[in-house]
Design a protein around this motif. Structure first.
Motif, PDB file in Angstrom:
ATOM      1  N   LEU A  12       0.746  -1.066  -0.043  1.00 21.18           N
ATOM      2  CA  LEU A  12       0.124   0.120   0.185  1.00 21.18           C
ATOM      3  C   LEU A  12       0.956   1.146   0.171  1.00 21.18           C
ATOM      4  CD1 LEU A  12      -2.734   0.935   0.004  1.00 21.18           C
ATOM      5  CD2 LEU A  12      -2.952   0.808   2.574  1.00 21.18           C
ATOM      6  N   ASP A  18      -4.774   5.245  -2.778  1.00 16.31           N
ATOM      7  CA  ASP A  18      -5.133   4.937  -1.638  1.00 16.31           C
ATOM      8  C   ASP A  18      -5.292   3.271  -1.525  1.00 16.31           C
ATOM      9  OD1 ASP A  18      -7.388   5.133  -2.974  1.00 16.31           O
ATOM     10  OD2 ASP A  18      -8.138   6.497  -1.546  1.00 16.31           O
ATOM     11  N   SER A  19      -5.280   2.605  -2.539  1.00 18.56           N
ATOM     12  CA  SER A  19      -5.789   1.234  -2.896  1.00 18.56           C
ATOM     13  C   SER A  19      -4.780   0.301  -3.631  1.00 18.56           C
ATOM     14  CB  SER A  19      -7.082   0.996  -3.349  1.00 18.56           C
ATOM     15  OG  SER A  19      -7.198   1.709  -4.604  1.00 18.56           O
ATOM     16  N   GLY A  31      -8.381  -6.835  -2.192  1.00 19.98           N
ATOM     17  CA  GLY A  31      -7.437  -5.473  -2.322  1.00 19.98           C
ATOM     18  C   GLY A  31      -7.325  -4.900  -1.009  1.00 19.98           C
ATOM     19  N   LYS A  33      -7.115  -1.228   0.920  1.00 18.28           N
ATOM     20  CA  LYS A  33      -7.665   0.245   0.954  1.00 18.28           C
ATOM     21  C   LYS A  33      -7.371   0.931   2.116  1.00 18.28           C
ATOM     22  CE  LYS A  33     -10.715   3.405  -1.030  1.00 18.28           C
ATOM     23  NZ  LYS A  33     -10.389   3.928  -2.280  1.00 18.28           N
ATOM     24  N   ARG A  34      -6.940   2.079   2.000  1.00 21.50           N
ATOM     25  CA  ARG A  34      -6.670   3.048   3.011  1.00 21.50           C
ATOM     26  C   ARG A  34      -7.601   4.286   2.925  1.00 21.50           C
ATOM     27  NH1 ARG A  34      -0.907   4.005   3.472  1.00 21.50           N
ATOM     28  NH2 ARG A  34      -1.461   4.726   1.385  1.00 21.50           N
ATOM     29  N   TYR A  35      -8.404   4.127   3.860  1.00 26.32           N
ATOM     30  CA  TYR A  35      -9.424   5.816   4.143  1.00 26.32           C
ATOM     31  C   TYR A  35      -8.977   6.551   5.041  1.00 26.32           C
ATOM     32  CZ  TYR A  35     -12.594   2.334   2.243  1.00 26.32           C
ATOM     33  OH  TYR A  35     -13.253   1.367   1.243  1.00 26.32           O
ATOM     34  N   TYR A  54     -14.956  -7.190   5.035  1.00 31.64           N
ATOM     35  CA  TYR A  54     -13.888  -6.241   5.328  1.00 31.64           C
ATOM     36  C   TYR A  54     -13.020  -6.737   6.529  1.00 31.64           C
ATOM     37  CZ  TYR A  54     -16.167  -2.129   3.034  1.00 31.64           C
ATOM     38  OH  TYR A  54     -16.789  -1.343   1.960  1.00 31.64           O
ATOM     39  N   THR A  96      -7.713   1.124   7.426  1.00 38.10           N
ATOM     40  CA  THR A  96      -6.942   0.433   6.686  1.00 38.10           C
ATOM     41  C   THR A  96      -7.692  -1.041   6.496  1.00 38.10           C
ATOM     42  OG1 THR A  96      -4.666   1.334   6.922  1.00 38.10           O
ATOM     43  CG2 THR A  96      -4.808  -0.764   5.472  1.00 38.10           C
ATOM     44  N   LYS A  99     -10.133  -5.833   1.671  1.00 38.81           N
ATOM     45  CA  LYS A  99     -11.515  -5.963   1.072  1.00 38.81           C
ATOM     46  C   LYS A  99     -11.520  -7.225   0.426  1.00 38.81           C
ATOM     47  CE  LYS A  99     -13.710  -2.511  -0.036  1.00 38.81           C
ATOM     48  NZ  LYS A  99     -14.011  -1.136  -0.819  1.00 38.81           N
TER      49      LYS A  99
END
Length: 108
Positions: A12, A18-19, A31, A33-35, A54, A96, A99
């Motif tokens: 990442l 961000d993914s 995948g 993913k960072r939010y 998730y 983070t 998914k």
């Protein structure tokens, strides 16, 4: 295939987005993913044609699934059934998420 947890974060960090996609097959997509804190305001409710899982691997926040609201933190799992409305409504720390999307019909 084996991806150690420390390598997930490295993958990442190595991307400019961000993914990052990890696995993409006919029956499953995985995948990372960072939010950011601001992402909760921008994301909005959505639905998918696949079941979704998730795995929260970092941070904390709140996620809606249908009418339920869940407080999540590192280590938690959230299952979202195909067609179920869901949203990340609050992010306390950068969130983070690993998914996993899968189409159940592909296993029949």
């Amino acid at each position: 295939m084996h991806i150690p947890q420390e390598d997930l974060q490295d993958k990442l960090e190595a991307t400019a987005t961000d993914s990052v996609g990890l696995i993409d097959t006919e029956t499953m997509t995985i995948g990372l993913k960072r939010y950011s804190k601001d992402a909760a305001k921008k994301k909005g409710s959505r639905k998918h044609t696949e079941d979704e899982l998730y795995h929260i691997i970092g941070g904390a926040g709140r996620i809606t699934v249908g009418d339920e609201v869940y407080s999540v933190t590192s280590g938690d799992l959230v299952y979202i059934e195909q067609g179920e409305s869901h949203d990340i409504i609050e992010i306390h720390d950068e969130l983070t998420v690993l998914k996993i999307l899968t189409d159940k019909s592909a296993f029949n």
